[in-house]
Design a protein around this motif. Structure first.
Motif, short mmCIF file in Angstrom:
data_model
loop_
_atom_site.label_atom_id
_atom_site.label_comp_id
_atom_site.label_asym_id
_atom_site.label_seq_id
_atom_site.Cartn_x
_atom_site.Cartn_y
_atom_site.Cartn_z
N GLU A 55 0.87 -1.19 0.00
CA GLU A 55 0.00 0.00 0.00
C GLU A 55 0.89 1.23 0.00
O GLU A 55 1.97 1.23 0.63
N LYS B 247 -9.30 1.95 -1.90
CA LYS B 247 -9.49 1.38 -0.56
C LYS B 247 -10.86 1.74 0.02
O LYS B 247 -11.24 2.91 0.10
N PRO C 103 -9.43 3.18 8.07
CA PRO C 103 -9.37 3.18 9.53
C PRO C 103 -9.02 4.58 10.05
O PRO C 103 -8.75 5.49 9.26
N HIS D 277 -3.85 8.79 13.14
CA HIS D 277 -4.03 7.89 11.99
C HIS D 277 -5.14 8.49 11.13
O HIS D 277 -6.30 8.12 11.25
N GLU E 70 -6.34 8.66 7.99
CA GLU E 70 -6.76 8.25 6.64
C GLU E 70 -8.12 8.82 6.30
O GLU E 70 -8.37 9.16 5.14
N CYS F 72 -4.82 -3.05 2.93
CA CYS F 72 -4.60 -2.91 4.36
C CYS F 72 -5.79 -3.25 5.25
O CYS F 72 -6.08 -4.43 5.44
N ASN F 73 -6.51 -2.23 5.74
CA ASN F 73 -7.61 -2.49 6.68
C ASN F 73 -8.68 -3.39 6.06
O ASN F 73 -9.35 -4.14 6.78
N ARG G 244 -8.40 -6.09 4.69
CA ARG G 244 -8.14 -7.52 4.93
C ARG G 244 -8.83 -7.99 6.22
O ARG G 244 -9.00 -9.20 6.41
N ARG G 245 -9.20 -7.05 7.08
CA ARG G 245 -9.82 -7.40 8.36
C ARG G 245 -11.33 -7.59 8.25
O ARG G 245 -11.97 -8.05 9.19
N ASN H 33 0.15 -0.87 5.36
CA ASN H 33 1.03 -0.06 6.22
C ASN H 33 0.36 -0.11 7.59
O ASN H 33 -0.65 0.58 7.78
N THR H 34 0.85 -0.93 8.48
CA THR H 34 0.17 -1.08 9.78
C THR H 34 1.06 -0.58 10.91
O THR H 34 2.04 -1.26 11.29
N ASN I 178 -1.13 2.77 17.46
CA ASN I 178 -1.97 3.94 17.13
C ASN I 178 -3.18 3.97 18.05
O ASN I 178 -4.27 4.28 17.67
N LEU J 55 -5.25 2.07 19.52
CA LEU J 55 -6.55 1.37 19.55
C LEU J 55 -6.77 0.86 20.97
O LEU J 55 -7.79 1.01 21.56
N ARG K 45 -0.70 -7.48 17.02
CA ARG K 45 -0.96 -6.87 15.70
C ARG K 45 -0.52 -7.81 14.59
O ARG K 45 -1.22 -7.99 13.59
N1 ING Z 1 -3.58 0.39 8.79
C1 ING Z 1 -3.98 -0.46 9.82
C2 ING Z 1 -4.52 -1.81 9.38
O1 ING Z 1 -5.72 -2.03 9.22
C3 ING Z 1 -4.96 -0.72 12.02
C4 ING Z 1 -4.90 0.19 10.81
C5 ING Z 1 -3.81 -0.94 12.78
C6 ING Z 1 -6.13 -1.37 12.32
C7 ING Z 1 -3.85 -1.80 13.87
C8 ING Z 1 -6.19 -2.24 13.43
C9 ING Z 1 -5.06 -2.45 14.21
O2 ING Z 1 -3.69 -2.69 9.24
C10 ING Z 1 -4.14 0.76 7.62
N2 ING Z 1 -3.41 1.59 6.86
O3 ING Z 1 -5.25 0.39 7.26
#
Ligand code: ING
Length: 309
Positions: free
Chosen positions: A46, A123, A127, A140, A142, A168-169, A171-172, A193-194, A198, A200, A209
């Protein structure tokens, strides 16, 4: 095409002062290594061309337009397109896109070995937050600098493979994977780019992570019977750390290649796309097993609605 050498080109930190030309030279060095190993499709992270600038707050967003590409390809990345064509290698990479209409997206593209942009993805899941948050040790932003993507999760048949992208995000979120799975995807490329911190939750920590990153990619690949390449921009950028852990995952959800460090590093694996067929015709034969009449909340509801009593 059933078998293909695929590669994931992890990129170490890009400092604010680094030029696109310097970054492209690093990308080409990894492409040279990939070509020597017979790679025919190479995935980069990314926002491959710049530092992860959403960690910085600026009042006037126009001041950050220099982090965006106004056209693609352009002079800075043309050497990468030329080198790929010379090698007969397809590739994918993420960059920040400023459209002629003035819209800002976190974008990635799939490019054919002939240099044609086969698919563009913007994207979807952004997040973080849009305004400066005093209580955070790390911003953070974005949601400040990008619009949510307007492409959705499409796939394209390129080099004989059904390919898709997430960023990035994304994928979750299982929805990202399933929409591509419903199009028969065989290879999902995900740049990320994680940040390792940050805010959370204080106990997030690096190990958790990395675990959540790998869990998300392995689950997505297995539950949609597809290969996946998750490629990090990682290491330290102007003192800010981002997790590594780039992986190539097979359609059974097994990690078949994994980065060792947090710098520029090439992962290579042989994909046999026939392996996708087994899962798609048995456990994840969507046509035979899905019961869409019970899935309505997934689309009709955005947030949680708990029972009243
Ligand atoms: N970064 C992170 C990601 O989803 C994040 C944001 C970090 C979410 C840690 C949850 C925990 O991997 C980006 N750029 O989406």
């Amino acid at each position: 095409m059933t078998k293909m050498m695929i590669g994931a080109a992890q990129i170490g930190g890009i400092q604010k002062a680094e030029t696109r030309e310097e970054v492209v030279a690093r990308m080409i060095a990894l492409m040279d290594e990939a070509a020597a190993k017979g790679v025919k499709f190479l995935a980069y992270p990314e926002m491959t061309l710049t530092t992860f600038f959403p960690r910085f707050y600026v009042e006037d967003r126009a001041e950050f337009d220099h982090w965006f590409e106004k056209e693609m390809p352009n002079a800075a990345v043309q050497p990468l397109f030329d080198k790929a064509k010379e090698y007969g290698m397809g590739f994918t990479f993420g960059y920040c896109e400023l459209t002629p209409e003035g819209q800002h997206f976190n974008t990635s593209i799939i490019v054919s070995p002939e240099g044609e942009i086969m698919l563009k993805y913007r994207k979807t899941h952004l997040p973080g937050h849009a305004e400066f948050e005093e209580e955070r040790s790390h911003q953070h932003l974005e949601k400040r600098y990008f619009l949510p993507g307007d492409t959705g999760f499409n796939v394209v048949r390129s080099q004989g493979v059904i390919m898709g992208m997430s960023i990035c995000n994304d994928r979750r979120w299982p929805e990202s994977w399933r929409v591509m799975g419903l199009q028969g995807v065989q290879l999902v490329s995900i740049g990320y780019n994680t940040p390792s911190q940050n805010n959370l939750s204080a106990d997030e920590g690096l190990a958790k992570r990395l675990y959540h990153h790998e869990l998300s990619v392995c689950a997505g690949a297995y539950q949609n019977s597809t290969y996946a390449m998750a490629v990090a921009k990682c290491g330290t950028e102007d003192g800010n750390h981002m997790i590594g852990g780039s992986i190539i995952v097979d359609p059974d959800g097994f990690v078949i290649a994994k980065a060792e460090g947090e710098g520029d590093e090439l992962l290579v694996a042989e994909a046999d796309f026939d392996k996708c067929a087994f899962g798609k015709s048995t456990v994840f034969n969507f046509a035979a097993h899905r019961r869409t009449e019970h899935y309505g909340r997934i689309v009709s509801q955005t947030g949680v609605e708990e029972p009243s009593e």
